[in-house]
Design an enzyme around this catalytic site. Structure first.
Site, PDB file in Angstrom:
ATOM      1  N   TYR A 112       0.897  -1.114   0.026  1.00  0.00           N
ATOM      2  CA  TYR A 112      -0.030   0.041  -0.022  1.00  0.00           C
ATOM      3  C   TYR A 112       0.897   1.353  -0.075  1.00  0.00           C
ATOM      4  O   TYR A 112       1.620   1.361   0.831  1.00  0.00           O
ATOM      5  CB  TYR A 112      -0.882  -0.142   1.227  1.00  0.00           C
ATOM      6  CG  TYR A 112      -1.909   1.038   1.528  1.00  0.00           C
ATOM      7  CD1 TYR A 112      -2.041   2.280   0.566  1.00  0.00           C
ATOM      8  CD2 TYR A 112      -2.651   1.336   2.513  1.00  0.00           C
ATOM      9  CE1 TYR A 112      -2.892   3.176   0.741  1.00  0.00           C
ATOM     10  CE2 TYR A 112      -3.441   2.059   2.812  1.00  0.00           C
ATOM     11  CZ  TYR A 112      -3.655   3.147   1.941  1.00  0.00           C
ATOM     12  OH  TYR A 112      -4.577   4.139   1.925  1.00  0.00           O
ATOM     13  N   LYS A 172      -1.616  -1.362  -3.920  1.00  0.00           N
ATOM     14  CA  LYS A 172      -2.575  -0.447  -3.894  1.00  0.00           C
ATOM     15  C   LYS A 172      -1.819   1.005  -3.848  1.00  0.00           C
ATOM     16  O   LYS A 172      -1.182   1.137  -3.090  1.00  0.00           O
ATOM     17  CB  LYS A 172      -3.556  -0.497  -2.684  1.00  0.00           C
ATOM     18  CG  LYS A 172      -4.414   0.637  -2.502  1.00  0.00           C
ATOM     19  CD  LYS A 172      -5.130   0.829  -1.294  1.00  0.00           C
ATOM     20  CE  LYS A 172      -6.014   2.086  -1.082  1.00  0.00           C
ATOM     21  NZ  LYS A 172      -6.466   2.143   0.534  1.00  0.00           N
TER      22      LYS A 172
END
Length: 300
Positions: free
Chosen positions: A135, A163
């Site tokens: 992330y 992400k």
């Protein structure tokens, strides 16, 4: 269940007025997303206020989400933190309670080197068997996962995706090129969902889906069905919500929108404040716009 594709809403953490977890509302959120056709659910994300939750609260929240979802969609648990030991321990607990994958934000506060980030993720990955989604959110963490770093981490068997919430389509494209076709790249910026799909990404992790779940899901489904023109029109409809979202500390705009829709999101945890009058008025205008379009309904 299929991991690492589609629209994966970030579940807001609903609080009571005294800022305790509202379990009933959380269960309703899960069912609402399932009804909207979400392709997965992401608990303990940035919009879920992971940064203000205790470890015990994080475990309780994910137990509720896993239980309520009943295996219908993949469940992603955010387990990021600053120390490797802390992250590994929480990741192990999430595996024990039935999460399907982990999302781990880059450690923050200190200006970690890329090698330190690599060592951190490798150590956490070795502690669990679950798939791991990196992330990247450099505006919040102060560090950026560079494409070469992601390419190196993609060699680890259970590090399978990233992400990216940098807001940079160019960086998303670099990740896709660097990590290879088996590695999934997900947009963490709703404004880039369709462009990410066009570039070869697999979908997005969405905060706006808390307000407009069917609309977000439709962008992905229309794209998958080859109706790019309709997908582009759906994507354009997100712009007004995105604009008002930027006028207050996250996730206060989304939470207040949900409250005004009857969804019992409750307040954000202090020190996040309620909306100021200007943002509140603009939110009312935006919600009226979506009601006229039939994009939202009032919840009972």
């Amino acid at each position: 269940m299929k991991l690492l594709q589609g629209v994966i809403p970030v579940i807001m953490t609903p609080f009571t007025e005294d800022q305790e977890i509202n379990e009933g509302a959380l269960r309703r959120f899960v069912r609402r997303f399932l009804d909207a056709g979400a392709h997965g659910l992401f608990g303990l994300g940035t919009n879920g206020e992971f940064f203000s939750l205790t470890q015990e609260e994080k475990i309780r929240i994910m137990k509720i989400v896993v239980e309520e979802a009943k295996g219908k969609v993949p469940i992603y648990a955010g387990t990021g933190g600053i120390s490797t030991r802390e992250v590994a321990a929480l990741s192990e607990r999430m595996e024990e309670i039935g999460a399907d994958a982990l999302s781990i934000i880059a450690p923050y506060f200190l200006p970690f080197t890329q090698q330190e980030l690599i060592d951190h993720y490798r150590s956490v990955a070795a502690s669990v068997s679950l798939p791991i989604v990196l992330y990247n959110f450099p505006v919040r963490t102060g560090v950026n996962l560079e494409p070469r770093t992601v390419a190196e981490l993609a060699k680890v068997g259970n590090i399978v995706a990233i992400k990216d919430s940098s807001g940079s389509l160019d960086l998303i494209k670099q990740y896709i090129a660097a990590a290879g076709p088996e590695f999934a790249v997900l947009s963490g910026s709703d404004a880039l969902l369709l462009q990410t799909l066009r570039a070869g990404g697999k979908g997005g992790v969405s905060g706006s889906a808390n307000v407009l779940p069917e609309l977000l899901v439709s962008i992905y489904n229309l794209w998958q069905n080859g109706d790019e023109e309709a997908a582009e029109k759906a994507q354009a409809l997100l712009a007004p919500l995105s604009q008002v979202y930027q006028k207050a500390t996250l996730p206060s705009v989304f939470k207040e929108a949900m409250n005004r829709m009857g969804l019992e999101a409750g307040p954000c945890r202090s020190p996040i404040a309620p909306l100021n009058p200007d943002a509140s008025a603009e939110l009312d205008h935006v919600l009226g716009y979506y009601r006229e379009l039939g994009c939202i309904r009032e919840e009972l």
